[in-house]
Structure formats: structure tokens, C-alpha cells
Design a protein around this motif. Sequence first.
Motif, PDB file in Angstrom:
ATOM      1  N   SER A   1      -4.342  -7.210  -4.682  1.00  0.00           N
ATOM      2  CA  SER A   1      -3.305  -7.427  -5.690  1.00  0.00           C
ATOM      3  C   SER A   1      -1.953  -7.467  -4.980  1.00  0.00           C
ATOM      4  O   SER A   1      -1.846  -7.144  -3.803  1.00  0.00           O
ATOM      5  CB  SER A   1      -3.327  -6.327  -6.750  1.00  0.00           C
ATOM      6  N   LEU A   2      -0.922  -7.856  -5.707  1.00  0.00           N
ATOM      7  CA  LEU A   2       0.399  -8.013  -5.106  1.00  0.00           C
ATOM      8  C   LEU A   2       0.927  -6.708  -4.528  1.00  0.00           C
ATOM      9  O   LEU A   2       1.513  -6.693  -3.450  1.00  0.00           O
ATOM     10  CB  LEU A   2       1.374  -8.576  -6.141  1.00  0.00           C
TER      11      LEU A   2
ATOM     12  N   ASN B   1      -2.734 -13.455   0.196  1.00  0.00           N
ATOM     13  CA  ASN B   1      -3.219 -14.007   1.457  1.00  0.00           C
ATOM     14  C   ASN B   1      -2.507 -13.336   2.626  1.00  0.00           C
ATOM     15  O   ASN B   1      -1.423 -13.756   3.025  1.00  0.00           O
ATOM     16  CB  ASN B   1      -2.991 -15.523   1.477  1.00  0.00           C
ATOM     17  N   ILE B   2      -3.113 -12.268   3.157  1.00  0.00           N
ATOM     18  CA  ILE B   2      -2.552 -11.586   4.321  1.00  0.00           C
ATOM     19  C   ILE B   2      -3.594 -11.570   5.438  1.00  0.00           C
ATOM     20  O   ILE B   2      -4.789 -11.698   5.187  1.00  0.00           O
ATOM     21  CB  ILE B   2      -2.072 -10.155   3.986  1.00  0.00           C
ATOM     22  N   SER B   3      -3.128 -11.399   6.654  1.00  0.00           N
ATOM     23  CA  SER B   3      -4.027 -11.478   7.815  1.00  0.00           C
ATOM     24  C   SER B   3      -4.966 -10.276   7.860  1.00  0.00           C
ATOM     25  O   SER B   3      -4.679  -9.208   7.312  1.00  0.00           O
ATOM     26  CB  SER B   3      -3.212 -11.545   9.111  1.00  0.00           C
ATOM     27  N   GLN B   4      -6.071 -10.457   8.549  1.00  0.00           N
ATOM     28  CA  GLN B   4      -7.055  -9.384   8.700  1.00  0.00           C
ATOM     29  C   GLN B   4      -6.455  -8.213   9.474  1.00  0.00           C
ATOM     30  O   GLN B   4      -6.755  -7.057   9.191  1.00  0.00           O
ATOM     31  CB  GLN B   4      -8.312  -9.911   9.407  1.00  0.00           C
ATOM     32  N   GLU B   5      -5.579  -8.493  10.421  1.00  0.00           N
ATOM     33  CA  GLU B   5      -4.919  -7.435  11.184  1.00  0.00           C
ATOM     34  C   GLU B   5      -4.044  -6.568  10.278  1.00  0.00           C
ATOM     35  O   GLU B   5      -4.046  -5.339  10.379  1.00  0.00           O
ATOM     36  CB  GLU B   5      -4.073  -8.050  12.299  1.00  0.00           C
ATOM     37  N   THR B   6      -3.311  -7.215   9.363  1.00  0.00           N
ATOM     38  CA  THR B   6      -2.480  -6.470   8.420  1.00  0.00           C
ATOM     39  C   THR B   6      -3.350  -5.644   7.482  1.00  0.00           C
ATOM     40  O   THR B   6      -3.024  -4.495   7.177  1.00  0.00           O
ATOM     41  CB  THR B   6      -1.590  -7.436   7.612  1.00  0.00           C
ATOM     42  N   ILE B   7      -4.466  -6.207   7.038  1.00  0.00           N
ATOM     43  CA  ILE B   7      -5.389  -5.466   6.165  1.00  0.00           C
ATOM     44  C   ILE B   7      -5.894  -4.214   6.866  1.00  0.00           C
ATOM     45  O   ILE B   7      -5.890  -3.123   6.294  1.00  0.00           O
ATOM     46  CB  ILE B   7      -6.556  -6.375   5.714  1.00  0.00           C
ATOM     47  N   SER B   8      -6.302  -4.334   8.125  1.00  0.00           N
ATOM     48  CA  SER B   8      -6.819  -3.167   8.843  1.00  0.00           C
ATOM     49  C   SER B   8      -5.700  -2.146   9.095  1.00  0.00           C
ATOM     50  O   SER B   8      -5.938  -0.942   9.017  1.00  0.00           O
ATOM     51  CB  SER B   8      -7.497  -3.575  10.147  1.00  0.00           C
ATOM     52  N   ASP B   9      -4.478  -2.604   9.398  1.00  0.00           N
ATOM     53  CA  ASP B   9      -3.353  -1.678   9.568  1.00  0.00           C
ATOM     54  C   ASP B   9      -3.071  -0.910   8.284  1.00  0.00           C
ATOM     55  O   ASP B   9      -2.836   0.302   8.316  1.00  0.00           O
ATOM     56  CB  ASP B   9      -2.089  -2.423  10.005  1.00  0.00           C
ATOM     57  N   LEU B  10      -3.089  -1.608   7.145  1.00  0.00           N
ATOM     58  CA  LEU B  10      -2.839  -0.952   5.862  1.00  0.00           C
ATOM     59  C   LEU B  10      -3.954   0.017   5.503  1.00  0.00           C
ATOM     60  O   LEU B  10      -3.704   1.091   4.953  1.00  0.00           O
ATOM     61  CB  LEU B  10      -2.654  -1.995   4.764  1.00  0.00           C
TER      62      LEU B  10
ATOM     63  N   PHE C   1       1.491   2.079  -6.545  1.00  0.00           N
ATOM     64  CA  PHE C   1       2.379   1.608  -7.604  1.00  0.00           C
ATOM     65  C   PHE C   1       1.623   1.504  -8.922  1.00  0.00           C
ATOM     66  O   PHE C   1       1.254   0.426  -9.351  1.00  0.00           O
ATOM     67  CB  PHE C   1       2.987   0.254  -7.228  1.00  0.00           C
ATOM     68  N   SER C   2       1.412   2.635  -9.542  1.00  0.00           N
ATOM     69  CA  SER C   2       0.751   2.685 -10.847  1.00  0.00           C
ATOM     70  C   SER C   2       1.244   3.930 -11.580  1.00  0.00           C
ATOM     71  O   SER C   2       1.868   4.808 -10.987  1.00  0.00           O
ATOM     72  CB  SER C   2      -0.772   2.735 -10.675  1.00  0.00           C
ATOM     73  N   TRP C   3       0.948   4.013 -12.871  1.00  0.00           N
ATOM     74  CA  TRP C   3       1.352   5.179 -13.645  1.00  0.00           C
ATOM     75  C   TRP C   3       0.650   6.433 -13.141  1.00  0.00           C
ATOM     76  O   TRP C   3       1.218   7.518 -13.153  1.00  0.00           O
ATOM     77  CB  TRP C   3       1.066   4.967 -15.131  1.00  0.00           C
ATOM     78  N   GLU C   4      -0.595   6.282 -12.678  1.00  0.00           N
ATOM     79  CA  GLU C   4      -1.338   7.437 -12.180  1.00  0.00           C
ATOM     80  C   GLU C   4      -0.705   7.984 -10.902  1.00  0.00           C
ATOM     81  O   GLU C   4      -0.639   9.188 -10.691  1.00  0.00           O
ATOM     82  CB  GLU C   4      -2.806   7.078 -11.913  1.00  0.00           C
ATOM     83  N   SER C   5      -0.231   7.089 -10.027  1.00  0.00           N
ATOM     84  CA  SER C   5       0.350   7.547  -8.770  1.00  0.00           C
ATOM     85  C   SER C   5       1.700   8.212  -8.981  1.00  0.00           C
ATOM     86  O   SER C   5       2.149   8.995  -8.144  1.00  0.00           O
ATOM     87  CB  SER C   5       0.485   6.388  -7.784  1.00  0.00           C
TER      88      SER C   5
END
Length: 191
Positions: free
Chosen positions: A112-113, A92-101, A119-123
Motif C-alpha cells: 500500500s502507499l 512499485n519499489i525495488s526489492q532492495e528497498t523492500i528488504s531494507d524496510l 499509519f493507521s488508527w490502531e498504531s
Amino acid sequence: MNEVINFISQPWPWYVAGPVIAVVMFSLLMLGNNFGISANLRSLCSIMGAGKHCEFFDFNWRAQVWNLIFALGLIIGGLIAHTYLTPSTEVNISQETISDLQQLGIENPGSSLVPQNLFSWESLATVKGFIMLVIGGFLIGFGTRYAGGCTSGHAISGLSDLQLPSLIAVIGFFIGGLFVTYLVLPFLLTV
């Protein structure tokens, strides 16, 4: 019964969580113990025999069994909370944070968290992933050892014990976090 499950599955308010932390810290102080998760890594290395090769790990780890049990309880509690008490895996994060990310190149922020494209094996096979996971992990480990403890040890245990080095370390953690968040991370994510 539904009210109890609803209460448990939601983040606890500060007026419940704060006093619980205070009671735990007061109990540890009265028993002469200090809380810190990074101390468990030293204990685990000592249990595995690292004390034969390095003086730092040559100590009585049996005196720290309570801390290992506490850390195990954190892991089991987190597993129970995630598996049985979390109504949704969405963050649950704000829409502003989502757009910044999203502007920084994070795919599906909040789904996801941690961002899976970072943060994955592929990366890990990418330059960006290697820097963030391996170099970042090394810096965290080095910083924890150099500061004489981790953020939880200094911010919770050290500050409650009124230790000046812990106050200095916590101020450094915040300054470092702000520096990385606003100057390093945007650069790193655009590489």
C-alpha cells in the motif's frame, strides 16, 4: 482510446510534467500569485473566525480563494487518479528497498502507499505511532510556519521566483530529510 487511458494511468515523463509545472508557475508569477498549500490552512482558519482571536489569522482571505480552489482541484484530481486511473494499489519499489524496510520492521512494504502498521488508527495508540503521527505532525506544522511555507511553496514557487530564503529552506528540507531517514527513523522503528 486504450492508448489514451494507458498514457493517463502511468506516471507522466519529466518532459511532459516539467513543462506543465513551468507553465502553471509562470502563469502564477505573471498574475502576482505564489503557490503554496500551507497558505490554505491559514485561509481556512481565517474563514472559521480565528482572526478574532489571533492577529496572524486576521487578513483578507478572499484574496486567496484561487489557492483554495487549486487545493480542492488537487484533492479531486488525486481522487480521480486513484479511483479511475490507477491500475493497481501496489507500490512499485525495488526489492532492495523492500528488504531494507522489512529489516526495519515494516510489514508488507509496497503493498500500500503507506505502511499500515505505522499509519493507521490502531498504531496511534502505540508509542511509536503517537511519536510518528502526532509529534511528527506537530513538527511538520511548526516547521512549515517557521520556514514561512511548505516544501511545495518553497521548492516550486519560491525557487522559480529566485528567492534566496526558499533556496535555504529547500536545502534545509533535504538535510532534515536525510537526517531523519538515516538516523532518526531506524531508531524510531526499532523502539
